[in-house]
Design a protein around this motif. Structure first.
Motif, PDB file in Angstrom:
ATOM      1  N   ILE B   2      -1.862  15.128  20.577  1.00 12.95           N
ATOM      2  CA  ILE B   2      -2.427  15.064  21.798  1.00 12.95           C
ATOM      3  C   ILE B   2      -3.176  15.630  22.274  1.00 12.95           C
ATOM      4  CG2 ILE B   2      -0.900  14.725  23.715  1.00 12.95           C
ATOM      5  CD1 ILE B   2       1.993  15.105  22.296  1.00 12.95           C
ATOM      6  N   ARG B   3      -3.944  14.834  23.111  1.00 16.94           N
ATOM      7  CA  ARG B   3      -5.100  15.325  23.946  1.00 16.94           C
ATOM      8  C   ARG B   3      -5.401  14.817  25.185  1.00 16.94           C
ATOM      9  NH1 ARG B   3     -10.283  15.119  20.632  1.00 16.94           N
ATOM     10  NH2 ARG B   3      -9.793  17.656  20.011  1.00 16.94           N
ATOM     11  N   VAL B  58      -5.556  10.353  27.903  1.00 17.54           N
ATOM     12  CA  VAL B  58      -4.800  10.803  27.366  1.00 17.54           C
ATOM     13  C   VAL B  58      -4.340  10.729  26.317  1.00 17.54           C
ATOM     14  CG1 VAL B  58      -2.404  12.434  27.537  1.00 17.54           C
ATOM     15  CG2 VAL B  58      -3.288  11.542  29.616  1.00 17.54           C
ATOM     16  N   GLU B  59      -5.212  10.839  24.997  1.00 16.82           N
ATOM     17  CA  GLU B  59      -4.715  10.389  23.746  1.00 16.82           C
ATOM     18  C   GLU B  59      -3.841  10.941  23.182  1.00 16.82           C
ATOM     19  OE1 GLU B  59      -8.653  10.602  21.529  1.00 16.82           O
ATOM     20  OE2 GLU B  59      -9.872  11.120  23.269  1.00 16.82           O
ATOM     21  N   VAL B  60      -3.164   9.783  22.423  1.00 18.06           N
ATOM     22  CA  VAL B  60      -1.975  10.198  21.612  1.00 18.06           C
ATOM     23  C   VAL B  60      -2.329   9.038  20.086  1.00 18.06           C
ATOM     24  CG1 VAL B  60       0.355  10.534  20.727  1.00 18.06           C
ATOM     25  CG2 VAL B  60      -0.088  10.420  23.278  1.00 18.06           C
ATOM     26  N   ASP B  61      -2.572  10.390  19.137  1.00 19.29           N
ATOM     27  CA  ASP B  61      -3.514  10.380  18.044  1.00 19.29           C
ATOM     28  C   ASP B  61      -4.722   9.654  17.509  1.00 19.29           C
ATOM     29  OD1 ASP B  61      -1.232  11.690  16.330  1.00 19.29           O
ATOM     30  OD2 ASP B  61       0.134   9.734  16.421  1.00 19.29           O
ATOM     31  N   GLY B  62      -5.959   9.760  18.627  1.00 12.99           N
ATOM     32  CA  GLY B  62      -7.025   9.456  18.681  1.00 12.99           C
ATOM     33  C   GLY B  62      -6.348   7.893  20.093  1.00 12.99           C
ATOM     34  N   ARG B  63      -6.078   7.601  20.039  1.00  8.19           N
ATOM     35  CA  ARG B  63      -5.559   6.735  21.323  1.00  8.19           C
ATOM     36  C   ARG B  63      -5.496   6.562  22.765  1.00  8.19           C
ATOM     37  NH1 ARG B  63      -4.553   1.592  18.318  1.00  8.19           N
ATOM     38  NH2 ARG B  63      -5.471   0.675  20.213  1.00  8.19           N
ATOM     39  N   ALA B  75       5.145   0.608  20.863  1.00  9.41           N
ATOM     40  CA  ALA B  75       4.938   2.067  19.350  1.00  9.41           C
ATOM     41  C   ALA B  75       5.088   3.281  19.095  1.00  9.41           C
ATOM     42  CB  ALA B  75       4.549   0.574  17.649  1.00  9.41           C
ATOM     43  N   MET B  76       3.866   3.509  20.058  1.00 14.03           N
ATOM     44  CA  MET B  76       4.155   4.790  20.259  1.00 14.03           C
ATOM     45  C   MET B  76       4.738   5.502  20.679  1.00 14.03           C
ATOM     46  SD  MET B  76       2.876   7.152  22.955  1.00 14.03           S
ATOM     47  CE  MET B  76       2.101   6.104  24.607  1.00 14.03           C
ATOM     48  N   ARG B  77       5.561   5.089  21.810  1.00 24.26           N
ATOM     49  CA  ARG B  77       6.867   5.598  22.673  1.00 24.26           C
ATOM     50  C   ARG B  77       8.158   6.104  21.417  1.00 24.26           C
ATOM     51  NH1 ARG B  77       6.533   1.875  28.237  1.00 24.26           N
ATOM     52  NH2 ARG B  77       6.019   3.248  29.298  1.00 24.26           N
ATOM     53  N   ALA B  78       7.794   4.998  20.800  1.00 23.93           N
ATOM     54  CA  ALA B  78       9.141   5.019  19.781  1.00 23.93           C
ATOM     55  C   ALA B  78       9.204   6.273  18.829  1.00 23.93           C
ATOM     56  CB  ALA B  78       9.245   3.746  18.476  1.00 23.93           C
ATOM     57  N   SER B  79       7.712   7.082  18.678  1.00 22.55           N
ATOM     58  CA  SER B  79       7.465   8.286  18.145  1.00 22.55           C
ATOM     59  C   SER B  79       7.427   9.399  18.998  1.00 22.55           C
ATOM     60  CB  SER B  79       5.626   8.224  17.736  1.00 22.55           C
ATOM     61  OG  SER B  79       4.725   7.851  18.060  1.00 22.55           O
ATOM     62  N   ILE B  80       7.788   9.747  20.336  1.00 20.20           N
ATOM     63  CA  ILE B  80       7.346  10.800  20.231  1.00 20.20           C
ATOM     64  C   ILE B  80       9.073  10.444  21.343  1.00 20.20           C
ATOM     65  CG2 ILE B  80       7.244  11.527  22.715  1.00 20.20           C
ATOM     66  CD1 ILE B  80       4.069  10.426  22.243  1.00 20.20           C
ATOM     67  N   GLY B  81      10.210  11.059  21.372  1.00 22.27           N
ATOM     68  CA  GLY B  81      11.172  11.664  21.711  1.00 22.27           C
ATOM     69  C   GLY B  81      10.889  12.768  23.132  1.00 22.27           C
TER      70      GLY B  81
END
Lengths: 253, 240
Positions: B2-3, B58-63, B75-81
């Motif tokens: 995360i950036r 804000v980037e999550v996994d480069g996106r 899809a991104m939210r499903a990978s974050i709790g």
């Protein structure tokens, strides 16, 4: 002058963009049947079935007052069987849908705004989003569909009770027999009276629930904000009923 | 990974984030520390797209999060709790239903949902509480259900917003231990927002001190403990 026109242009573009995005979100939410489908029956019970007592309570007294009022107006001027016509016609086309709508704007609109407003300020709406649940499909669509489907049902019951209470009043308190009362009802009855009232009540249900849901989801600022949203939802719901009532009269009568 | 890239966020006249830049490496727990109102929770909400930056990204996994399509965001939210400060449990749902809601949205088979709910509750020590409702739980139990709801998604990242606020020291230690176990046993990258120094030192691999909407200092736990930076020392020692 140019700056002023530019500002108006930018505001209009912003409005169009927001409306477009809202329409797109709404269409997407409606398409998620697996999210809102299982919740529909529960909301139909909460918003519709649970509203029946208040609607019927109103209808009983509306029927009584209408019968007495008609008798007061018609005595000595028009044959008294017109009481049946006035009670039935007014309850079916106007007072049934509008008074039921007003009562349900308080009950249903306030209920939805308070529930969703509380969910908003306690971050439950944010939690839904982080769980990748479509907030509109989960919270808004089942409530709007349930109210749109159930308001005509509740209104139909209220209309029936209103006419019956008018009939009981006419036969027990006025000098009117049952055949005379129903002669008036039949003489001026058109099928349009029924569907006109039910169509209106469906639109009231959609408007009230939509106002409640959108106002609730915009809540800010804790308990005070929830109170503000609830009041706003009821006021907007009542205003929407009056506007829609005039709209349907202009379009369909 | 995360950036945060020079994120600015304003609410009305208040500049909450002002050029906030930070990298959150995978497999570690990064603690965001700072005074109340310095934008810690606001930063967290940017990661899952609950807020959009006025400037920066804000980037999550480069996106870049605010440029994602609806499907990508889901899809991104499903990978974050996400563990909320006041748990944000759904009042009308039982504990088990609170946990299974996100799983149902992912269209998982029912037997898998049941298994995941049971495993999550087991992990947080509430195996027999699935049928209870949030109103029947203590504050500590609600926090643990919030964590169970997050880990049930089997996320790559878990964001904890003030996870120990309002809890007694023993319950706080239980929550701290859960966060450490989540990283060690599940390999989850953690981001923890807190102003509880004891908790921060217990769970962090790295600590970032926020001040006036930007990162004031970043370091390992030892580096932060040893720093002579007056602002950080004042915060650690709780001096007025």
């Amino acid at each position: 002058m140019t700056d002023h026109l530019n500002r108006i242009g930018v505001a209009q573009l912003g409005f169009i963009r927001r409306t477009g995005r809202w329409a797109k979100d709404a269409a997407h939410a409606v398409s998620l049947v697996r999210t809102w489908g299982p919740l529909l029956a529960l909301q139909m019970r909460r918003l519709g079935v649970d509203s029946i007592p208040i609607a019927l309570f109103l209808a009983v007294f509306t029927g009584i007052v209408l019968a007495l009022l008609a008798s007061y107006i018609f005595t000595g001027a028009v044959p008294l069987y017109f009481v049946g016509a006035l009670v039935a016609k007014t309850v079916m086309m106007e007072l049934g849908p509008v008074l039921t709508g007003m009562a349900l704007a308080g009950r249903v609109g306030a209920n939805i705004a308070a529930e969703l407003g509380t969910m908003k300020v306690t971050e439950q709406v944010d939690a839904l989003e982080t769980l990748a649940v479509d907030v509109h499909a989960y919270l808004v669509v089942p409530r709007v569909f349930a109210a749109t489907l159930m308001f005509p049902v509740v209104t139909a019951m209220a209309v029936a009770v209103g006419v019956v209470s008018g009939w009981i009043t006419a036969t027990s308190l006025l000098d009117l027999s049952t055949p005379e009362f129903f002669k008036g009802v039949r003489q001026f009855y058109h099928f349009k009276d029924v569907w006109f009232g039910l169509l209106k009540s469906a639109s009231f249900g959609a408007a009230i629930s939509l106002m409640g849901a959108l106002t609730g989801l915009r809540t800010q600022g804790g308990a005070e904000g929830v109170g503000r949203s609830t009041t706003r939802a009821v006021v907007l719901g009542c205003e929407a009923i009056l506007v829609l009532d005039a709209f349907w009269a202009l379009v369909l009568l | 990974m995360i950036r945060f890239n020079s994120v600015r966020k304003t609410f009305g006249a208040k500049q909450v984030l002002d050029g906030f830049t930070l990298d959150i490496p995978d497999g570690q727990t990064t603690v965001l520390l700072g005074y109340s109102g310095t934008g810690k929770s606001v930063a967290l909400k940017h990661i899952v797209g609950l807020l959009e930056p006025d400037e920066g990204s804000v980037e999550v996994d480069g996106r870049i999060v605010h440029e994602m399509s609806r499907g990508e965001l889901t899809a991104m939210r499903a990978s974050i709790g996400y563990v909320f400060q006041f748990s944000a449990l759904f009042d009308s749902l039982s504990v088990a239903d609170n946990i299974s809601l996100g799983l149902r949205e992912q269209r998982l088979p029912e037997d898998q949902i049941v298994r995941r709910v049971a495993a999550s509750l087991e992990r947080v020590g509430l195996a027999d509480q699935g049928t209870r409702f949030p109103a029947e739980l203590s504050g500590g139990m609600r926090k643990r259900v919030g964590i169970a709801r997050a880990i049930a998604l089997e996320p790559r990242y878990i964001l904890y917003d003030e996870p120990t606020t309002g809890l007694d020291p023993v319950t706080s230690a239980v929550i701290d231990e859960l966060m450490v176990r989540n990283k060690r046993e599940l390999g989850v990258t953690g981001v923890v927002v807190t102003h509880d120094m004891r908790s921060a030192f217990a769970v962090a691999d790295r600590i970032a001190m926020l001040y006036q909407g930007r990162v004031h200092l970043v370091g390992t736990v030892d580096e932060i403990r040893r720093t002579e930076d007056p602002l950080v020392r004042q915060f650690i020692e709780g001096r007025p």
